[in-house]
Design an enzyme around this catalytic site. Sequence first.
Site, PDB file in Angstrom:
ATOM      1  N   SER A 124      33.523  42.971  47.735  1.00 21.27           N
ATOM      2  CA  SER A 124      33.801  41.572  48.100  1.00 21.27           C
ATOM      3  C   SER A 124      33.973  41.527  49.614  1.00 21.27           C
ATOM      4  CB  SER A 124      35.106  41.146  47.416  1.00 21.27           C
ATOM      5  OG  SER A 124      35.641  39.986  48.002  1.00 21.27           O
ATOM      6  N   TYR A 137      43.861  41.858  44.259  1.00 23.13           N
ATOM      7  CA  TYR A 137      42.396  41.749  44.354  1.00 23.13           C
ATOM      8  C   TYR A 137      41.915  42.337  45.676  1.00 23.13           C
ATOM      9  CZ  TYR A 137      37.731  39.634  43.914  1.00 23.13           C
ATOM     10  OH  TYR A 137      36.368  39.428  43.813  1.00 23.13           O
TER      11      TYR A 137
HETATM   12  P1  NAD Z   1      32.220  36.490  36.130  1.00 15.60           P
HETATM   13  O1  NAD Z   1      33.600  36.261  35.611  1.00 15.60           O
HETATM   14  O2  NAD Z   1      31.237  35.395  36.082  1.00 15.60           O
HETATM   15  O3  NAD Z   1      31.600  37.773  35.425  1.00 15.60           O
HETATM   16  C1  NAD Z   1      32.335  38.947  35.250  1.00 15.60           C
HETATM   17  C2  NAD Z   1      31.776  39.716  34.070  1.00 15.60           C
HETATM   18  O4  NAD Z   1      32.581  40.909  33.901  1.00 15.60           O
HETATM   19  C3  NAD Z   1      31.888  38.944  32.738  1.00 15.60           C
HETATM   20  O5  NAD Z   1      30.667  39.025  32.021  1.00 15.60           O
HETATM   21  C4  NAD Z   1      33.022  39.629  32.007  1.00 15.60           C
HETATM   22  O6  NAD Z   1      32.916  39.583  30.582  1.00 15.60           O
HETATM   23  C5  NAD Z   1      32.875  41.059  32.526  1.00 15.60           C
HETATM   24  N1  NAD Z   1      34.108  41.817  32.337  1.00 15.60           N
HETATM   25  C6  NAD Z   1      35.381  41.423  32.630  1.00 15.60           C
HETATM   26  N2  NAD Z   1      36.247  42.364  32.237  1.00 15.60           N
HETATM   27  C7  NAD Z   1      35.513  43.387  31.715  1.00 15.60           C
HETATM   28  C8  NAD Z   1      35.847  44.641  31.142  1.00 15.60           C
HETATM   29  N3  NAD Z   1      37.117  45.033  31.019  1.00 15.60           N
HETATM   30  N4  NAD Z   1      34.846  45.443  30.702  1.00 15.60           N
HETATM   31  C9  NAD Z   1      33.542  45.041  30.812  1.00 15.60           C
HETATM   32  N5  NAD Z   1      33.183  43.859  31.332  1.00 15.60           N
HETATM   33  C10 NAD Z   1      34.153  43.040  31.774  1.00 15.60           C
HETATM   34  O7  NAD Z   1      32.423  36.994  37.643  1.00 15.60           O
HETATM   35  P2  NAD Z   1      31.455  37.067  38.925  1.00 15.60           P
HETATM   36  O8  NAD Z   1      31.884  36.044  39.890  1.00 15.60           O
HETATM   37  O9  NAD Z   1      30.033  37.168  38.514  1.00 15.60           O
HETATM   38  O10 NAD Z   1      31.965  38.457  39.521  1.00 15.60           O
HETATM   39  C11 NAD Z   1      31.253  39.674  39.350  1.00 15.60           C
HETATM   40  C12 NAD Z   1      31.777  40.669  40.383  1.00 15.60           C
HETATM   41  O11 NAD Z   1      31.559  40.150  41.688  1.00 15.60           O
HETATM   42  C13 NAD Z   1      33.278  40.931  40.283  1.00 15.60           C
HETATM   43  O12 NAD Z   1      33.533  42.303  40.520  1.00 15.60           O
HETATM   44  C14 NAD Z   1      33.859  40.071  41.379  1.00 15.60           C
HETATM   45  O13 NAD Z   1      35.088  40.568  41.865  1.00 15.60           O
HETATM   46  C15 NAD Z   1      32.761  40.181  42.427  1.00 15.60           C
HETATM   47  N6  NAD Z   1      32.777  39.112  43.423  1.00 15.60           N
HETATM   48  C16 NAD Z   1      32.679  37.804  43.047  1.00 15.60           C
HETATM   49  C17 NAD Z   1      32.716  36.812  44.023  1.00 15.60           C
HETATM   50  C18 NAD Z   1      32.632  35.349  43.689  1.00 15.60           C
HETATM   51  O14 NAD Z   1      32.914  34.527  44.562  1.00 15.60           O
HETATM   52  N7  NAD Z   1      32.211  34.972  42.496  1.00 15.60           N
HETATM   53  C19 NAD Z   1      32.868  37.177  45.372  1.00 15.60           C
HETATM   54  C20 NAD Z   1      32.952  38.517  45.710  1.00 15.60           C
HETATM   55  C21 NAD Z   1      32.912  39.475  44.717  1.00 15.60           C
END
Ligand code: NAD
Length: 241
Positions: A124, A137
């Site tokens: 991130s 986080y």
């Molecule tokens: P999201 O919530 O849309 O998707 C996350 C996925 O992870 C889901 O399918 C969920 O079921 C799965 N998951 C959660 N816990 C789990 C577990 N214990 N075992 C297996 N799968 C699990 O989130 P996103 O926004 O697509 O985020 C994906 C990654 O990107 C994360 O690591 C998040 O921290 C990172 N990220 C997101 C953003 C943002 O702004 N959306 C920014 C920076 C980083």
Amino acid sequence: MKKTCIVTGGSSGIGFSIMELFIKNNYQVFNLDIQPSSIGIFKQCDVTNVKQVESVIHEISNKHTVDVLVSNAGIHFSGNIENTNEEEFDRVLNINVKGAYAAVKAVLPSMKSNKAGSIILMASDQALIAKQNSFAYNMSKAALASIAKTTALDYASYNIRSNAVCPGTIETPLYHQAINNYCARSGENKDKIHQEEAELQPLGRLGQPEEVAELVLFLASDKAKFITGSLQVIDGGYTAQ
Ligand code: NAD
């Protein structure tokens, strides 16, 4: 022959877009998630369960060489150190960090014997900068940057590359959940907060998951064959400020 990519957390958001793009680019994609996916080969797997991650990845790597791992599963949690209780602290660290430890460790035997591999950790912008009210986080994402660098050094001799992707604010279900939680607590209006979030970005908008997927595909490919141990920022200019 199709290359094999393992994605964790591929059922939603950024992970889903990565799956879509890799499938379009002729990869065979396995999705390790707790909720089913409509695309790819779904493997029910909770990344906090190290033994389960090992067993699912061994089952895959017994039949296929693992070319790419995208360790992406993660959760967001808001709170400063005082409002983060032990259970919440453990939950964030278990999913975001221990889950990555488990997945990276489990793909290494296959990549080592193939003398090739690309590992991409979904960190991130909060791996580089801290954001307020994001104690656990922030820490979890800084840890992922460290895992990317350490793995790059320890496995460079096997031609295994390891990089972290550092997205800014990307419009996914996780983002909407975070905004909803904030509005429920503060009584603020969601549309107003959403607009303000967009205005905080130098490019004046939020990122889209498909844009992050393009960077991940590039890092997985031979076009990035001299890139390892890096933190790749994709944040519309946010951390340049
Ligand atoms: P999201 O919530 O849309 O998707 C996350 C996925 O992870 C889901 O399918 C969920 O079921 C799965 N998951 C959660 N816990 C789990 C577990 N214990 N075992 C297996 N799968 C699990 O989130 P996103 O926004 O697509 O985020 C994906 C990654 O990107 C994360 O690591 C998040 O921290 C990172 N990220 C997101 C953003 C943002 O702004 N959306 C920014 C920076 C980083």
